[in-house]
Design a protein around this motif. Structure first.
Motif, PDB file in Angstrom:
ATOM      1  N   LEU A 207       1.025  -1.226  -0.018  1.00 18.16           N
ATOM      2  CA  LEU A 207      -0.216   0.063   0.012  1.00 18.16           C
ATOM      3  C   LEU A 207       0.822   1.361   0.021  1.00 18.16           C
ATOM      4  O   LEU A 207       1.848   1.541   0.708  1.00 18.16           O
ATOM      5  CB  LEU A 207      -0.907  -0.134   1.176  1.00 18.16           C
ATOM      6  CG  LEU A 207      -1.956  -1.106   1.150  1.00 18.16           C
ATOM      7  CD1 LEU A 207      -2.907  -1.029   2.601  1.00 18.16           C
ATOM      8  CD2 LEU A 207      -2.930  -0.731   0.105  1.00 18.16           C
ATOM      9  N   PRO A 208       0.464   2.399  -0.587  1.00 20.55           N
ATOM     10  CA  PRO A 208       1.284   3.500  -0.553  1.00 20.55           C
ATOM     11  C   PRO A 208       0.975   4.353   0.675  1.00 20.55           C
ATOM     12  O   PRO A 208      -0.026   3.962   1.520  1.00 20.55           O
ATOM     13  CB  PRO A 208       0.554   4.543  -1.724  1.00 20.55           C
ATOM     14  CG  PRO A 208      -0.782   3.823  -2.096  1.00 20.55           C
ATOM     15  CD  PRO A 208      -0.702   2.403  -1.501  1.00 20.55           C
ATOM     16  N   SER A 209       2.061   4.821   1.057  1.00 20.49           N
ATOM     17  CA  SER A 209       2.015   5.597   2.373  1.00 20.49           C
ATOM     18  C   SER A 209       1.000   6.647   2.480  1.00 20.49           C
ATOM     19  O   SER A 209       0.824   7.415   1.560  1.00 20.49           O
ATOM     20  CB  SER A 209       3.556   6.281   2.687  1.00 20.49           C
ATOM     21  OG  SER A 209       4.238   5.201   2.669  1.00 20.49           O
ATOM     22  N   PRO A 210       0.289   6.750   3.565  1.00 22.67           N
ATOM     23  CA  PRO A 210      -0.527   7.729   3.810  1.00 22.67           C
ATOM     24  C   PRO A 210      -0.258   9.182   3.954  1.00 22.67           C
ATOM     25  O   PRO A 210      -0.996  10.264   3.616  1.00 22.67           O
ATOM     26  CB  PRO A 210      -1.581   7.066   4.817  1.00 22.67           C
ATOM     27  CG  PRO A 210      -0.719   6.293   5.731  1.00 22.67           C
ATOM     28  CD  PRO A 210       0.257   5.732   4.866  1.00 22.67           C
ATOM     29  N   LEU A 211       0.949   9.114   4.355  1.00 17.55           N
ATOM     30  CA  LEU A 211       1.628  10.443   4.867  1.00 17.55           C
ATOM     31  C   LEU A 211       3.254  10.313   4.630  1.00 17.55           C
ATOM     32  O   LEU A 211       3.734   9.408   5.051  1.00 17.55           O
ATOM     33  CB  LEU A 211       1.526  10.934   6.040  1.00 17.55           C
ATOM     34  CG  LEU A 211       1.842  12.295   6.619  1.00 17.55           C
ATOM     35  CD1 LEU A 211       1.123  13.434   5.779  1.00 17.55           C
ATOM     36  CD2 LEU A 211       1.632  12.401   8.193  1.00 17.55           C
ATOM     37  N   ARG A 212       3.984  11.017   3.893  1.00 19.31           N
ATOM     38  CA  ARG A 212       5.183  11.132   3.762  1.00 19.31           C
ATOM     39  C   ARG A 212       5.787  12.363   4.604  1.00 19.31           C
ATOM     40  O   ARG A 212       5.528  13.497   4.873  1.00 19.31           O
ATOM     41  CB  ARG A 212       5.544  11.324   2.268  1.00 19.31           C
ATOM     42  CG  ARG A 212       5.291   9.968   1.636  1.00 19.31           C
ATOM     43  CD  ARG A 212       6.009   9.745   0.141  1.00 19.31           C
ATOM     44  NE  ARG A 212       5.548   8.972  -0.657  1.00 19.31           N
ATOM     45  CZ  ARG A 212       6.115   7.419  -0.658  1.00 19.31           C
ATOM     46  NH1 ARG A 212       6.924   7.422   0.365  1.00 19.31           N
ATOM     47  NH2 ARG A 212       5.787   6.655  -1.159  1.00 19.31           N
ATOM     48  N   LEU A 213       7.118  11.920   4.983  1.00 20.75           N
ATOM     49  CA  LEU A 213       8.005  13.151   5.568  1.00 20.75           C
ATOM     50  C   LEU A 213       8.210  14.270   4.472  1.00 20.75           C
ATOM     51  O   LEU A 213       8.395  13.720   3.360  1.00 20.75           O
ATOM     52  CB  LEU A 213       9.286  12.506   6.382  1.00 20.75           C
ATOM     53  CG  LEU A 213       9.052  11.544   7.486  1.00 20.75           C
ATOM     54  CD1 LEU A 213      10.447  11.301   8.016  1.00 20.75           C
ATOM     55  CD2 LEU A 213       8.208  12.167   8.726  1.00 20.75           C
ATOM     56  N   THR A 214       8.465  15.544   4.943  1.00 19.79           N
ATOM     57  CA  THR A 214       9.043  16.472   4.005  1.00 19.79           C
ATOM     58  C   THR A 214      10.352  16.367   3.858  1.00 19.79           C
ATOM     59  O   THR A 214      11.060  15.527   4.929  1.00 19.79           O
ATOM     60  CB  THR A 214       8.449  17.757   4.299  1.00 19.79           C
ATOM     61  OG1 THR A 214       9.336  18.118   5.676  1.00 19.79           O
ATOM     62  CG2 THR A 214       7.049  17.955   4.460  1.00 19.79           C
ATOM     63  N   ARG A 215      11.015  16.923   2.888  1.00 17.50           N
ATOM     64  CA  ARG A 215      12.477  16.751   2.938  1.00 17.50           C
ATOM     65  C   ARG A 215      13.188  17.376   4.346  1.00 17.50           C
ATOM     66  O   ARG A 215      14.177  16.772   4.776  1.00 17.50           O
ATOM     67  CB  ARG A 215      13.071  17.596   1.613  1.00 17.50           C
ATOM     68  CG  ARG A 215      14.535  17.666   1.403  1.00 17.50           C
ATOM     69  CD  ARG A 215      15.034  18.268   0.032  1.00 17.50           C
ATOM     70  NE  ARG A 215      14.472  17.424  -1.078  1.00 17.50           N
ATOM     71  CZ  ARG A 215      14.311  17.967  -2.291  1.00 17.50           C
ATOM     72  NH1 ARG A 215      15.435  18.912  -2.634  1.00 17.50           N
ATOM     73  NH2 ARG A 215      13.897  17.288  -3.238  1.00 17.50           N
ATOM     74  N   LYS A 216      12.463  18.529   4.593  1.00 20.43           N
ATOM     75  CA  LYS A 216      13.195  19.157   5.841  1.00 20.43           C
ATOM     76  C   LYS A 216      13.043  18.145   7.107  1.00 20.43           C
ATOM     77  O   LYS A 216      13.881  18.072   7.836  1.00 20.43           O
ATOM     78  CB  LYS A 216      12.370  20.398   6.172  1.00 20.43           C
ATOM     79  CG  LYS A 216      13.083  21.139   7.434  1.00 20.43           C
ATOM     80  CD  LYS A 216      12.190  22.596   7.247  1.00 20.43           C
ATOM     81  CE  LYS A 216      12.996  23.481   8.261  1.00 20.43           C
ATOM     82  NZ  LYS A 216      12.269  24.908   8.059  1.00 20.43           N
ATOM     83  N   HIS A 217      11.985  17.469   7.341  1.00 21.18           N
ATOM     84  CA  HIS A 217      11.684  16.373   8.212  1.00 21.18           C
ATOM     85  C   HIS A 217      12.829  15.436   8.163  1.00 21.18           C
ATOM     86  O   HIS A 217      13.548  15.104   9.210  1.00 21.18           O
ATOM     87  CB  HIS A 217      10.312  15.905   7.951  1.00 21.18           C
ATOM     88  CG  HIS A 217       9.087  16.454   8.609  1.00 21.18           C
ATOM     89  ND1 HIS A 217       7.962  16.465   8.029  1.00 21.18           N
ATOM     90  CD2 HIS A 217       8.991  17.272   9.646  1.00 21.18           C
ATOM     91  CE1 HIS A 217       6.932  17.443   8.444  1.00 21.18           C
ATOM     92  NE2 HIS A 217       7.609  17.802   9.439  1.00 21.18           N
ATOM     93  N   ALA A 218      12.893  14.896   6.893  1.00 26.49           N
ATOM     94  CA  ALA A 218      13.930  13.711   6.906  1.00 26.49           C
ATOM     95  C   ALA A 218      15.298  14.196   7.134  1.00 26.49           C
ATOM     96  O   ALA A 218      15.784  13.697   7.838  1.00 26.49           O
ATOM     97  CB  ALA A 218      13.713  13.161   5.405  1.00 26.49           C
ATOM     98  N   ARG A 219      15.701  15.616   6.656  1.00 22.04           N
ATOM     99  CA  ARG A 219      16.997  15.960   7.017  1.00 22.04           C
ATOM    100  C   ARG A 219      17.248  16.216   8.403  1.00 22.04           C
ATOM    101  O   ARG A 219      18.430  16.191   8.997  1.00 22.04           O
ATOM    102  CB  ARG A 219      17.183  17.104   6.145  1.00 22.04           C
ATOM    103  CG  ARG A 219      17.540  16.598   4.504  1.00 22.04           C
ATOM    104  CD  ARG A 219      18.009  17.579   3.507  1.00 22.04           C
ATOM    105  NE  ARG A 219      18.096  17.031   2.220  1.00 22.04           N
ATOM    106  CZ  ARG A 219      18.566  17.933   1.159  1.00 22.04           C
ATOM    107  NH1 ARG A 219      18.912  19.069   1.495  1.00 22.04           N
ATOM    108  NH2 ARG A 219      18.739  17.293  -0.015  1.00 22.04           N
TER     109      ARG A 219
END
Length: 287
Positions: A207-219
């Motif tokens: 299943l595709p993720s219902p919510l993804r981190l933003t690039r700023k979150h990930a970094r």
């Protein structure tokens, strides 16, 4: 290839997980985490080449011989982080290192950044941060995920007439692997059904993720790392294809080394596994 390991089952409060344990009981504690739709056999070539380590190669929930999550539950990255912390508790490890490939590398990063007091060293293979999406994509991302969830009951797993045929299909899957690597993953990941074999993996993993981190979150997670961290990037893997990643990595404290091979360079053949082991043996055994 030496496959000396102990098969164990770990009963957590909410799920039972499976793992393969390598190395001496008194070795340096390491938890090894595989990639999406793979299983603990991802480390079958590499783990025997890592000396002085007590390696717990985990089957993530929904993968390999581990249980599937309960109905209504999902497979968010942070749920895997929680599982790994509970696995460490099972072994009585207050401090341990992490060895992660692909999705396992992402989970390792999240854990090491969030619980720096628990993680001694971070060893990553062709994986670092999750796929990201900016805030304005959130509505579409959630809608796509919910539609896929509603359609899931009608989705059926493919059935293969033989393990060999399943391995041939896996060879062409995400992160192209050698046939030998696909066979190792298939041997652990398949189960017999009427008409042949199918994968043990939970259908919800697709299943595709219902919510993804933003690039700023990930970094932000990368910036929060405080333990020694080493990333091996496969020259023909998935990370090398991410535009601008190399320029960003040089600004981090992560040691980065580029090795020949594809996304599963640690599993595709003995040479690739040895190259990875040569990088990680001194790193994971350092005081």
């Amino acid at each position: 290839m030496t496959l000396g390991f102990e098969e164990v089952r770990l009963r957590l409060p909410h799920i039972e997980l499976a793992a393969q344990v390598y190395g001496p009981e008194q070795g340096i504690p390491v938890i090894a985490l595989h990639g999406w739709l793979d299983n603990a056999a991802s480390f079958a070539r590499l783990a025997p080449k890592l000396s002085g380590l007590r390696i717990v190669a985990l089957d993530f929930a929904g993968h390999g011989h581990s249980d599937h999550r309960a109905p209504g539950a999902g497979y968010a990255l942070w749920d895997y982080v929680h599982d790994v912390l509970l696995v460490a508790e099972q072994f009585g490890w207050q401090r341990f290192s992490l060895l992660g490939h692909s999705m396992g590398a992402i989970v390792s990063l999240l854990l090491a950044a969030t619980f720096p007091e628990r993680v001694q060293r971070l060893a990553l293979i062709d994986g670092l941060i999750p796929p990201t999406a900016e805030a304005d994509a959130a509505v579409t991302t959630l809608a796509d995920s919910l539609r896929a969830q509603l359609a899931l009951p009608a989705k059926r797993k493919p059935v293969y007439p033989s393990l060999e045929k399943a391995a041939q299909v896996r060879q062409r899957g995400v992160g192209h692997v050698s046939f030998e690597a696909a066979e190792l993953l298939a041997q652990r990941g398949l189960m017999p059904v009427p008409g042949g074999y199918t994968w043990r993996t939970d259908n919800r993993l697709t299943l595709p993720s219902p919510l993804r981190l933003t690039r700023k979150h990930a970094r932000a997670f990368v910036s929060a790392l405080s333990c020694p961290s080493k990333l091996l990037v496969a020259e023909h893997g998935l990370l090398a294809q991410r535009e601008g990643l190399g320029d960003w990595l040089v600004q981090t404290a992560i040691q980065v080394e580029y090795l020949p091979g594809g996304h599963h360079l640690h599993l595709d053949d003995e040479l690739g596994a040895q190259l990875v082991a040569d990088c990680f043996n001194p790193f994971l055994n350092a005081p």
